[in-house]
Design a protein around this motif. Structure first.
Motif, PDB file in Angstrom:
ATOM      1  N   ASN A 175      46.915  40.176  54.455  1.00 17.29           N
ATOM      2  CA  ASN A 175      46.971  39.293  53.279  1.00 17.29           C
ATOM      3  C   ASN A 175      45.536  39.011  52.845  1.00 17.29           C
ATOM      4  O   ASN A 175      44.886  38.088  53.329  1.00 17.29           O
ATOM      5  CB  ASN A 175      47.699  38.000  53.640  1.00 17.29           C
ATOM      6  N   LEU A 176      45.038  39.829  51.925  1.00 16.42           N
ATOM      7  CA  LEU A 176      43.621  39.780  51.559  1.00 16.42           C
ATOM      8  C   LEU A 176      43.344  38.870  50.373  1.00 16.42           C
ATOM      9  O   LEU A 176      42.177  38.647  50.023  1.00 16.42           O
ATOM     10  CB  LEU A 176      43.127  41.198  51.248  1.00 16.42           C
ATOM     11  N   GLY A 177      44.392  38.392  49.717  1.00 13.14           N
ATOM     12  CA  GLY A 177      44.177  37.494  48.577  1.00 13.14           C
ATOM     13  C   GLY A 177      44.384  38.141  47.223  1.00 13.14           C
ATOM     14  O   GLY A 177      44.074  37.532  46.193  1.00 13.14           O
ATOM     15  N   PHE A 178      44.900  39.370  47.196  1.00 14.49           N
ATOM     16  CA  PHE A 178      45.234  39.976  45.909  1.00 14.49           C
ATOM     17  C   PHE A 178      46.331  39.155  45.225  1.00 14.49           C
ATOM     18  O   PHE A 178      47.133  38.495  45.883  1.00 14.49           O
ATOM     19  CB  PHE A 178      45.728  41.424  46.087  1.00 14.49           C
ATOM     20  N   LYS A 179      46.386  39.249  43.905  1.00 16.02           N
ATOM     21  CA  LYS A 179      47.414  38.547  43.134  1.00 16.02           C
ATOM     22  C   LYS A 179      48.421  39.547  42.577  1.00 16.02           C
ATOM     23  O   LYS A 179      48.088  40.700  42.342  1.00 16.02           O
ATOM     24  CB  LYS A 179      46.782  37.775  41.971  1.00 16.02           C
ATOM     25  N   MET A 180      49.634  39.063  42.352  1.00 16.88           N
ATOM     26  CA  MET A 180      50.669  39.914  41.768  1.00 16.88           C
ATOM     27  C   MET A 180      50.227  40.361  40.379  1.00 16.88           C
ATOM     28  O   MET A 180      49.699  39.569  39.591  1.00 16.88           O
ATOM     29  CB  MET A 180      51.981  39.135  41.671  1.00 16.88           C
ATOM     30  N   SER A 181      50.433  41.650  40.062  1.00 20.36           N
ATOM     31  CA  SER A 181      50.074  42.277  38.783  1.00 20.36           C
ATOM     32  C   SER A 181      48.568  42.397  38.562  1.00 20.36           C
ATOM     33  O   SER A 181      48.129  42.692  37.452  1.00 20.36           O
ATOM     34  CB  SER A 181      50.713  41.536  37.596  1.00 20.36           C
ATOM     35  N   GLU A 182      47.774  42.150  39.599  1.00 22.23           N
ATOM     36  CA  GLU A 182      46.317  42.295  39.465  1.00 22.23           C
ATOM     37  C   GLU A 182      45.943  43.764  39.344  1.00 22.23           C
ATOM     38  O   GLU A 182      46.527  44.639  39.984  1.00 22.23           O
ATOM     39  CB  GLU A 182      45.608  41.678  40.674  1.00 22.23           C
ATOM     40  N   MET A 183      44.965  44.035  38.490  1.00 20.59           N
ATOM     41  CA  MET A 183      44.441  45.395  38.344  1.00 20.59           C
ATOM     42  C   MET A 183      43.474  45.676  39.493  1.00 20.59           C
ATOM     43  O   MET A 183      42.680  44.795  39.879  1.00 20.59           O
ATOM     44  CB  MET A 183      43.729  45.536  36.997  1.00 20.59           C
ATOM     45  N   VAL A 184      43.553  46.895  40.054  1.00 20.71           N
ATOM     46  CA  VAL A 184      42.682  47.268  41.168  1.00 20.71           C
ATOM     47  C   VAL A 184      42.097  48.653  40.920  1.00 20.71           C
ATOM     48  O   VAL A 184      42.611  49.433  40.110  1.00 20.71           O
ATOM     49  CB  VAL A 184      43.453  47.262  42.512  1.00 20.71           C
ATOM     50  N   TYR A 185      40.998  48.925  41.634  1.00 25.41           N
ATOM     51  CA  TYR A 185      40.378  50.258  41.619  1.00 25.41           C
ATOM     52  C   TYR A 185      40.526  50.856  43.008  1.00 25.41           C
ATOM     53  O   TYR A 185      40.151  50.237  44.011  1.00 25.41           O
ATOM     54  CB  TYR A 185      38.906  50.159  41.224  1.00 25.41           C
ATOM     55  N   VAL A 186      41.065  52.079  43.069  1.00 24.39           N
ATOM     56  CA  VAL A 186      41.475  52.666  44.341  1.00 24.39           C
ATOM     57  C   VAL A 186      40.599  53.865  44.681  1.00 24.39           C
ATOM     58  O   VAL A 186      40.456  54.797  43.879  1.00 24.39           O
ATOM     59  CB  VAL A 186      42.955  53.104  44.270  1.00 24.39           C
ATOM     60  N   GLY A 187      40.030  53.855  45.896  1.00 27.38           N
ATOM     61  CA  GLY A 187      39.325  55.002  46.426  1.00 27.38           C
ATOM     62  C   GLY A 187      37.952  55.240  45.818  1.00 27.38           C
ATOM     63  O   GLY A 187      37.472  54.479  44.968  1.00 27.38           O
TER      64      GLY A 187
END
Length: 588
Positions: free
Chosen positions: A20-32
């Protein structure tokens, strides 16, 4: 500082991050390492689930996932109209110029051109009070669309400073305001808005005016209201895309937003090429001057296909907020539902009917509910009309997407394979299609077309329905045994089908037909029916009536009477009178 985590599992476009790192639902992320764009779609105490909008081939566990600190959003500013985007608002033309025909993964490009200067006329002055939706500047985006730069929703204050009229980029300051809490905010042409959140409005209006399309079977038999919803289901080759093209070209919407969701690449290419060459009948300029295309072809990642619908809706709502009437062509919602099904399977959710997720109905309803004729925050009126194509496998209308769509749309335009194969276009079946807008639009028709319009329409539909019942008898025992009054109904129904419902998109006078001509055509067909009925009541056989070419001449009206030559209908009325008198005298 943005939250980061490490990839734990990869399952196609779905990846998981442990903890549980603190991300929010529907949050945009950058992967890799390539910073692929993604969105948080599931949160548990022990893991975060993310859908990636790009191809995940080559990703490895352990690579970093970085949160953007905001929901997946689109940039709203001048430069949207005439543009071609993918499902997450990346400009395809710009990407093509830089990278060739295929979109590279992790491509980093501005969603809209940040270097182009737009001529802005500032419409507010210092000490003015502004709220969400207030127009602060006007920018000629295209020769036919005046872009109104608005204060973002949920923002208000007093104007402290304004720029002078002139050329500015979408990021240069235009207005500075003081918020009620004393803080200052600088407003530019650009604003961000999350795609899954509907833009706020003042109130909704009833659907009491039609979207005029110039297509007789739509405007007369099955009208769509402005701000309404319609579905066009049909099997392969029945003309879903072409029907949407005709509506896009000829409807009285101010702006067309075409979403190609999961369609074949060559079909989208045809749309792009055709729309870029077409002349707008309303202005004489190119049709692209009031059109935006979202191309998300079948070979693009499914997660981006799922997002493309919401991207298009948000762009449409933005222009609606300026006071424009926007028509969305979603082609096709079945491909979007298939993307939902694939993602649901990757998430190991319990499948419902035919493998679709249990929340298919709620997603469809949330999509169609964003249509409407509304009063905007700035007091202007605008509308978003949604016309979605449905592609049921094998043309089976009992499958889940079609059945659930029927629950949430008020106009159902069922395409018929038999009509399409018989070259009857538009191949809309008048017996299985329906509209729930007719009563709402009745006052508009009476005020703007004529009090006779609805009765004539109902009489036409009644004749077609009777023909269907008679055809069942004809199949069993042949037409010769029918009485002459029923043979007349079959003949008049043929005139209606060929002369009124069938429409030629490639004929200059028939591709678009104004409402007034549609009424005249109905009246002349029904006048012919009335006179023939009188003759049959006098004992004349139907075989004698058929010998006269009057029926074929009435069928040819759609070609022979130009849209601006409505006075010629009187000639046809006189021709029918002469036909009637001639038979009376011959058989006296």
């Amino acid at each position: 500082m943005n939250i980061t985590g490490k990839i734990y599992g990869i399952n196609g476009p779905v990846i998981t991050v442990r903890g549980n790192l603190g991300f929010k639902m529907s949050e945009m992320v950058y992967v890799g390492k390539q910073r692929l764009l993604g969105e948080v779609i599931g949160l548990k105490q022990e893991e975060t689930t993310i859908q990636v909008f790009e191809e995940t081939t080559g990703l490895r566990p352990g690579e970093v996932v970085e949160g953007a600190g905001k929901a997946i959003s689109v940039t709203l500013a001048p430069g949207i109209i005439t543009n071609i985007f993918d499902g997450i608002e990346r400009p395809l033309q710009l990407i093509g110029e830089k990278n060739g025909a295929y979109i590279p993964r992790g491509v980093d490009t501005d969603l809209l051109d940040k270097k182009r200067k737009w001529d802005a006329r500032i419409t507010v002055k210092p000490k003015d009070a502004v709220t969400g939706g207030t127009v602060i500047a006007e920018v000629p985006e295209t020769p036919v669309i005046l872009h109104k730069v608005m204060v973002p929703p949920n923002t208000d204050g007093i104007v402290l400073w304004t720029a002078k009229d002139g050329g500015y980029t979408i990021e240069e300051p235009l207005v500075k305001i003081r918020r009620p809490d004393g803080s200052e905010e600088t407003l530019t042409m650009a604003q961000q808005w999350p795609i899954r959140v509907p833009r706020p409005i003042q109130k909704r209006y009833p659907a009491d005016r039609p979207l005029i399309t110039g297509q007789r079977i739509l405007d007369t038999l099955f009208p769509i209201a402005k701000g309404g919803t319609a579905a066009i289901p049909g099997g392969f080759g029945t003309g879903k895309t072409m029907t949407q093209h005709q509506i896009a070209k000829w409807s009285d919407a101010d702006i067309i937003l075409y979403i190609g969701c999961g369609e074949r690449g060559n079909e989208m290419t045809n749309v792009l090429e055709e729309f870029s060459k077409l002349t707008d009948p309303r202005s004489g300029n190119l049709l692209m001057d009031r059109t935006t295309l979202i191309a998300n072809t079948s070979n693009m990642p499914v997660a981006a296909r799922e997002a493309s619908i919401y991207t298009g809706l948000t762009l449409a709502e933005y222009y609606r907020d300026m006071g424009y009437h926007v028509a969305i062509m979603a082609d096709s919602t079945s491909r979007w539902a298939e993307a939902l099904r694939e993602l649901s399977g990757r998430l190991e959710e319990m499948p419902a009917e035919e493998g679709f997720p249990a929340y298919l109905a709620s997603r469809l309803s949330a999509f169609y509910e964003r249509a409407g004729y509304v009063e905007n925050l700035n007091g202007t009126d605008g509308s978003v009309t949604i016309i979605g194509a449905v592609s049921p496998q094998g043309g089976d209308f009992s499958e889940p997407v079609t059945q659930n769509t029927k629950r949430f749309v008020r106009c159902f335009l069922a395409l018929d394979k038999a009509l399409a194969y018989a070259r009857h276009y538009p191949a809309i079946n008048w017996l299985t299609s329906y509209t729930e807008y007719l009563l709402d639009l009745e006052n508009w028709y009476q005020a703007n077309v004529g009090a006779e319009f609805i009765p004539c329409r109902n009489e036409l539909l009644n004749i077609l329905t009777t023909e269907s019942r008679l055809n069942e008898i004809v199949k069993l025992i042949g037409s010769d045994v029918l009485p002459d009054d029923q043979k007349l109904i079959l003949e008049i129904a043929r005139v209606i089908r060929l002369g009124f419902l069938q429409q030629n998109a490639f004929h200059a006078e028939d591709t678009f037909v104004p409402m007034e001509k549609q009424l005249h055509m109905m009246k002349i067909i029904l006048y012919l029916y009335e006179k023939c009925k009188d003759l049959i009541d006098l004992g004349m056989p139907m075989a004698l009536l058929r010998e006269d070419p009057v029926f074929e001449k009435i069928i040819a009206i759609k070609y022979d009477v130009a849209n601006r030559e409505l006075h010629k209908f009187e000639t046809y009325r006189q021709m029918i009178d002469a036909f009637y008198q001639g038979l009376l005298e011959t058989n006296a």
